[in-house]
Design an enzyme around this catalytic site. Structure first.
Site, short mmCIF file in Angstrom:
data_model
loop_
_atom_site.label_atom_id
_atom_site.label_comp_id
_atom_site.label_asym_id
_atom_site.label_seq_id
_atom_site.Cartn_x
_atom_site.Cartn_y
_atom_site.Cartn_z
N ASP A 66 0.83 -1.20 0.00
CA ASP A 66 0.00 0.00 0.00
C ASP A 66 0.86 1.26 0.00
O ASP A 66 2.00 1.25 0.47
CB ASP A 66 -0.97 0.01 1.18
CG ASP A 66 -0.27 -0.02 2.53
OD1 ASP A 66 0.61 -0.88 2.72
OD2 ASP A 66 -0.61 0.82 3.40
N GLU A 125 -0.09 -0.71 5.92
CA GLU A 125 1.01 -0.20 6.74
C GLU A 125 0.93 1.31 6.86
O GLU A 125 1.22 1.87 7.90
CB GLU A 125 2.36 -0.61 6.14
CG GLU A 125 3.55 -0.41 7.09
CD GLU A 125 4.18 0.99 7.03
OE1 GLU A 125 5.03 1.30 7.89
OE2 GLU A 125 3.84 1.76 6.12
#
Length: 364
Positions: A66, A125
């Site tokens: 991500d 994250e």
């Protein structure tokens, strides 16, 4: 597929937290000879790929697919990687699809290994990180699959590739103090209890103060005030309450209990409340451990540079691995454009990162 081709392919996925945009399925298919485990929850995808080559120790490469939103100010489409003057531009180029591409390619080319090799990949994250690596590790523990060593491929280098690895991270403790006073007219201060005046007396003893001396790996834990507010933005009313927020990036010498005692030392006798929360715990991996020595030697072999051992910076998913006793280090490309418009990385760094990881695997 060559490393740079793989890297560009990963950059083309618009994987804004917590959407992996199909990138994890792509990696799963790319490493088709690895066993796959999916731990998905609350819209977050976590993929574990592993292969048991032998009876030796378990080495894990960890990272996230991500990225943060692109924002404004780009000179090109942030999800269409372009190459210019040796640099590759795209969102996630440094943070951290370069690291993911490097260890995915190294894992694909590994034919022999004395133990278990695994990859832990998450799509959460950059967000709350509640259902990402933390959740995946809970499931791995339940299955008895916690690794012995881990390399998190976050960008760690400062001025040139190979100059720094992280062998630990500071923790992060957030605090909110509410000092209760008694609202009143500014012309009659004797009839009120002004919390601003009370707090102003202790601020010189608290603001920016080091709570410990640090050590060879960690800077001192510093009490950093981030916000103070009170009153109604008028000049003739003294406030009835003051709210002060602070953060302490703590090393292993200062605990949340130490911070609580520090606050109470100066607010004792005042009518106040304190809320503390710890979003990350500090950790340190022994510089004489196997994983630190291996990554040092691999970097020296590939770049000719001896990296410094750092604990600086914010937090990463390495903190979750360390909580399970995993000997964890971080190493990746330079971090000078992370989260910025026109994020970029030199393609030589990506190639050399892949070579370092391959060297670690081969010499493990």
């Amino acid at each position: 597929m060559e490393i740079i081709d793989l890297f560009k392919q990963l950059l083309s996925f618009p994987s804004i937290t917590p959407d992996d945009a199909g990138s994890l399925e792509f990696i799963k298919e790319y490493l088709e000879d690895y066993e796959a485990l999916w731990f998905n929850k609350e819209g977050v995808k976590n993929l574990i790929l592993y292969k048991k080559f032998g009876e030796g120790e378990h080495l894990c490469f960890a990272g996230h697919v991500d990225v943060v939103p692109p924002g404004e100010g780009w000179n090109s489409d942030p999800f269409e990687p372009i190459e210019k003057d040796g640099y590759i531009y795209a969102r996630g180029a440094q943070d951290m699809k370069s690291g993911v591409a490097a260890f995915v390619q190294a894992a694909k080319e590994t034919k022999e290994f004395n133990g278990t090799l695994s990859l832990l990949l998450t799509s959460d994250e950059e967000g709350d990180a509640k259902w990402g690596t933390r959740y995946a590790l809970q499931e791995l523990k339940r299955m008895g699959m916690i690794p012995d060593y881990a390399i998190v491929a976050e960008p760690t280098c400062e001025k040139e590739f190979g100059d720094a690895i992280k062998i630990g991270r500071r923790g992060s403790v957030n605090g909110v103090i509410e000092k209760i006073g008694k609202q009143g007219h500014a012309a009659y201060p004797e009839k009120a209890i002004n919390p601003i005046h009370k707090v102003a007396q202790v601020l010189p003893h608290m603001a920016g103060v080091d709570l410990d001396e640090g050590d060879e790996f960690f800077a001192p834990s510093k009490f950093v005030i981030t916000d103070i507010r009170a009153g109604m933005e008028v000049t003739n009313v003294t406030p009835g309450k003051l709210k002060m927020m602070f953060n302490v990036r703590n090393n292993t010498k200062t605990t949340m209990q130490d911070i609580e005692r520090f606050v109470h030392k100066y607010f004792d006798g005042m009518n106040y409340s304190l809320q503390l929360s710890q979003s990350a715990k500090p950790f340190i991996t022994d510089p004489d451990s196997k994983i630190v020595k291996l990554i040092d030697k691999a970097i020296q072999k590939v770049t000719g540079i001896t990296p410094k051992h750092s604990t600086a910076g914010g937090t990463s998913d390495a903190r979750f691995l360390a909580e399970y006793g995993v000997k964890t280090i971080e190493f990746g490309v330079k971090n000078d454009t992370i989260h910025a418009p026109n994020e970029r990385v030199h393609k030589d760094e990506v190639v050399n990162l892949y070579r370092v990881f391959l060297e670690v695997i081969e010499s493990f």
